[in-house]
Design an enzyme around this catalytic site. Structure first.
Site, PDB file in Angstrom:
ATOM      1  N   ASN A 261      -1.436  60.166 -84.085  1.00  0.00           N
ATOM      2  CA  ASN A 261      -0.609  59.038 -84.495  1.00  0.00           C
ATOM      3  C   ASN A 261       0.858  59.416 -84.631  1.00  0.00           C
ATOM      4  OD1 ASN A 261      -2.632  57.109 -84.601  1.00  0.00           O
ATOM      5  ND2 ASN A 261      -3.172  57.572 -86.717  1.00  0.00           N
TER       6      ASN A 261
ATOM      7  N   ALA B   2       5.864  60.388 -88.384  1.00  0.00           N
ATOM      8  CA  ALA B   2       4.820  60.925 -89.269  1.00  0.00           C
ATOM      9  C   ALA B   2       3.699  59.915 -89.431  1.00  0.00           C
ATOM     10  CB  ALA B   2       5.407  61.278 -90.635  1.00  0.00           C
ATOM     11  N   ASP B   3       2.533  60.433 -89.801  1.00  0.00           N
ATOM     12  CA  ASP B   3       1.389  59.584 -90.126  1.00  0.00           C
ATOM     13  C   ASP B   3       0.630  60.241 -91.270  1.00  0.00           C
ATOM     14  OD1 ASP B   3      -0.371  57.279 -89.449  1.00  0.00           O
ATOM     15  OD2 ASP B   3      -1.845  58.879 -89.150  1.00  0.00           O
ATOM     16  N   THR B   4       0.235  59.442 -92.251  1.00  0.00           N
ATOM     17  CA  THR B   4      -0.439  59.949 -93.445  1.00  0.00           C
ATOM     18  C   THR B   4      -1.744  59.199 -93.675  1.00  0.00           C
ATOM     19  OG1 THR B   4       1.694  60.490 -94.469  1.00  0.00           O
ATOM     20  CG2 THR B   4      -0.209  60.336 -95.931  1.00  0.00           C
TER      21      THR B   4
ATOM     22  N   GLY C  77       0.564  64.190 -90.575  1.00  0.00           N
ATOM     23  CA  GLY C  77       1.042  64.773 -89.317  1.00  0.00           C
ATOM     24  C   GLY C  77       2.505  64.433 -89.153  1.00  0.00           C
TER      25      GLY C  77
END
Length: 351
Positions: free
Chosen positions: A223, A239-241, A276
């Site tokens: 992602n 970013a991806d959380t 990420g």
């Protein structure tokens, strides 16, 4: 109209002309400019007339130094500019645009004229900017009182123009100076970058997010990369959380009812936060473990009413009333917020 070189005699003559209310073509580090003294409204009016410029479009200033620039755009905006000055960045704030040129002769002229001049590119509106004195002369110089010849402009490209407002940066014109682009509309990620002193612009990514069963690290990695690829810019941070518990990925809840359900399931337990982070094609994954307090229905209802957590992974935000939910954590606090600092240091975004 006279043509002089950018030497001491030319410096004295240009200062005399401009301080007396005249108009001059001058060299800069980017392109040749058409200049007038800001305290001479009749001279500024001539700039508009000579250039055939729309009267509704402002003319920016060149300042001798960052302190002089701050007098027009304020200290906060000047601090952004000072990181790139002298250089090809125009900062817009408080209704003014200003930059400090990387041209010694020009800065000396500005100092002689009280610290700043109104300067627009020495060409007719809509035409190509002049990078040599003869081009400026043909375009607008015959209507000026003086032309200063300093050969070919070293930059050759008009400055980057960026608006600074409330800590936010918006690029109004692309140019030689580029900024980090945050491919996220998350106010928490923006807060982290701002607190670290990073100047950045925001471009929300429209990339579709994936959820890969039983693989939280690959999920956030894919992602983050997809979000970065979806934004057309030179230096993109994305970013991806997600929250991970019992082999399940918790993303953003669809509504308040699902947010409450998420918090019930996290109550009194330890879960993992994976983020990420991608930058210019590279990607890193960071994890933190979070222990939740045992939460009653009333506590969950109160938290959801206070925070409205539908835009947060796992339906909570450690940085906004997080103490109501979080008993303890290990790892990066910023990672739980959605943007760990460690990768930013590895990539040289922060020291």
């Amino acid at each position: 109209m006279k043509i002089l070189t950018a030497d001491e005699a030319g410096l004295a003559a240009a200062a005399d002309v401009l301080c007396a209310g005249g108009v001059a073509v001058i060299p800069t580090d980017t392109v040749y400019g058409l200049a007038a003294h800001p305290n001479r409204p009749e001279a500024v009016a001539r700039l508009y007339s000579i250039k055939a410029r729309d009267a509704k479009k402002p003319i920016a200033l060149l300042a001798a130094d960052a302190d002089g620039a701050a007098a027009f755009v304020g200290a906060d905006a000047a601090r952004v500019g000072a990181k790139h000055w002298p250089g090809a960045l125009t900062v817009v704030a408080q209704g003014e645009g200003v930059r400090v040129p990387a041209h010694d002769w020009t800065r000396r002229l500005l100092a002689r004229c009280g610290g700043a001049l109104r300067v627009t590119s020495a060409n007719l509106s809509g035409r190509r900017a002049a990078t040599a004195a003869e081009d400026a002369l043909r375009a607008v110089g015959l209507s000026a009182d003086l032309v200063i010849d300093d050969g070919v402009s070293p930059g050759g490209t008009a400055s980057t123009v960026v608006r600074v407002e409330g800590g936010r940066l918006d690029v109004l014109r692309e140019g030689p100076v580029t900024f980090l682009t945050l491919a996220s509309g998350s106010p928490r990620r923006a807060k982290i970058l701002a607190a670290l002193g990073v100047d950045f612009v925001v471009a929300k990514s429209d990339a579709a997010e994936v959820s890969i069963p039983h693989d939280p690290e690959r999920t956030v990695r894919e992602n983050a990369l997809a979000k970065g690829r979806a934004v057309a810019a030179a230096h993109v941070l994305s970013a991806d959380t997600i929250v991970w518990l019992d082999e399940r990925i918790y993303g953003k809840p669809r509504d308040l009812a699902e947010a409450k359900a998420f918090l019930h399931e996290l109550s009194g337990r330890v879960h993992t936060v994976f983020t990420g982070v991608a930058y210019d094609g590279d990607v890193q994954v960071v994890r933190s473990d979070v222990t939740f307090r045992a939460l009653s229905d009333a506590q969950i209802d109160a938290y959801v009413a206070r925070v409205k957590p539908t835009d947060r992974a796992g339906a909570y935000d450690i940085d906004e009333s997080g103490d109501l939910l979080v008993a303890s954590y290990t790892g990066s606090y910023e990672n739980i917020m959605g943007l760990p600092v460690e990768p930013l240091r590895d990539w040289g975004i922060v020291a």
